[in-house]
Motif scaffolding. Structure first.
Motif, mmCIF file in Angstrom:
data_model
loop_
_atom_site.group_PDB
_atom_site.id
_atom_site.type_symbol
_atom_site.label_atom_id
_atom_site.label_comp_id
_atom_site.label_asym_id
_atom_site.label_seq_id
_atom_site.Cartn_x
_atom_site.Cartn_y
_atom_site.Cartn_z
ATOM 1 N N PRO A 1 20.478 -25.850 80.747
ATOM 2 C CA PRO A 1 19.034 -25.964 80.953
ATOM 3 C C PRO A 1 18.312 -26.411 79.684
ATOM 4 O O PRO A 1 18.746 -26.140 78.570
ATOM 5 C CB PRO A 1 18.599 -24.562 81.362
ATOM 6 N N GLU A 2 17.203 -27.077 79.892
ATOM 7 C CA GLU A 2 16.415 -27.628 78.787
ATOM 8 C C GLU A 2 15.424 -26.596 78.211
ATOM 9 O O GLU A 2 15.021 -26.704 77.059
ATOM 10 C CB GLU A 2 15.652 -28.853 79.312
ATOM 11 N N TYR A 3 15.033 -25.616 78.997
ATOM 12 C CA TYR A 3 13.950 -24.721 78.584
ATOM 13 C C TYR A 3 14.182 -23.951 77.276
ATOM 14 O O TYR A 3 13.220 -23.668 76.565
ATOM 15 C CB TYR A 3 13.559 -23.755 79.722
ATOM 16 N N PRO A 4 15.426 -23.592 76.889
ATOM 17 C CA PRO A 4 15.573 -22.906 75.603
ATOM 18 C C PRO A 4 15.039 -23.718 74.413
ATOM 19 O O PRO A 4 14.534 -23.153 73.443
ATOM 20 C CB PRO A 4 17.079 -22.664 75.489
ATOM 21 N N GLU A 5 15.125 -25.044 74.513
ATOM 22 C CA GLU A 5 14.590 -25.901 73.440
ATOM 23 C C GLU A 5 13.089 -25.696 73.278
ATOM 24 O O GLU A 5 12.569 -25.746 72.164
ATOM 25 C CB GLU A 5 14.851 -27.371 73.754
ATOM 26 N N TRP A 6 12.389 -25.500 74.380
ATOM 27 C CA TRP A 6 10.935 -25.357 74.337
ATOM 28 C C TRP A 6 10.521 -24.094 73.598
ATOM 29 O O TRP A 6 9.445 -24.041 73.026
ATOM 30 C CB TRP A 6 10.341 -25.307 75.744
#
Length: 185
Positions: A53-58
């Protein structure tokens, strides 16, 4: 729908990154809620299934902020626990323990911080490694500060064998902690 939500939250967090409109704990709570949403409704849907998932980067900046703030919290906690132990004569925490209350308290506090990081369930190995590297620095700071306190007061208790035995368990824990942290760093 996830794509639209992801775009909105990513842009909002980029703005928050510049202005820090909330406490770091609020961002961490938001991270947990986004993680729950993703795991519950998105993770098993193509094209997201099997993807990192991409959300940890945010949220990385906010987690790092929380870890930075945790240094101060951990050091304050350490000093309070150590002062309480000093006042109590560095007694063992329990009959079956070789450690004073401050050792138990400090390691419990650090463990709780680590558990928060684990609950984030960051699947991105690069981000997880950065979290662990930063957390290891916190552990090293706390253990070094604890060792400095022990070094400062050792001459005062060297005549009391029971206190010295409890007191000397800390360097052992210190060495174990450093070995663990060095492997992470």
């Amino acid at each position: 729908m996830w794509g639209l939500f992801a775009t909105d939250i990513k842009l909002a967090l980029e703005e928050h990154e510049q202005h820090r409109l909330c406490k770091s704990s609020t961002y961490l709570n938001c991270h947990f809620r986004v993680k729950w949403l993703y795991k519950t409704y998105v993770a098993d849907v193509p094209p997201y299934k099997g993807q990192i998932p991409e959300y940890p980067e945010w949220f990385e900046t906010f987690v790092m902020q929380w870890l930075n703030e945790n240094d101060d919290v951990s050091l304050e906690f350490l000093h309070g626990a150590y002062d309480r132990d000093k006042k109590d004569g560095f007694r063992k925490n329990t009959e079956h323990s070789n450690f004073s209350s401050s050792v138990v308290d400090v390691f419990t506090q650090l463990t709780q911080c680590f558990e928060v990081l684990q609950k984030l369930e960051c699947q991105n190995p690069a981000i997880w490694n950065r979290y662990m590297k930063r957390f290891a620095k916190t552990v090293v700071k706390v253990l070094t500060a604890y060792a400095d306190l022990l070094k400062r007061d050792f001459h005062k208790i060297v005549k009391d064998e029971k206190q010295v035995c409890v007191f000397l368990m800390v360097p052992i824990m210190f060495v174990i902690g450093l070995i663990i942290c060095r492997r992470v760093l």
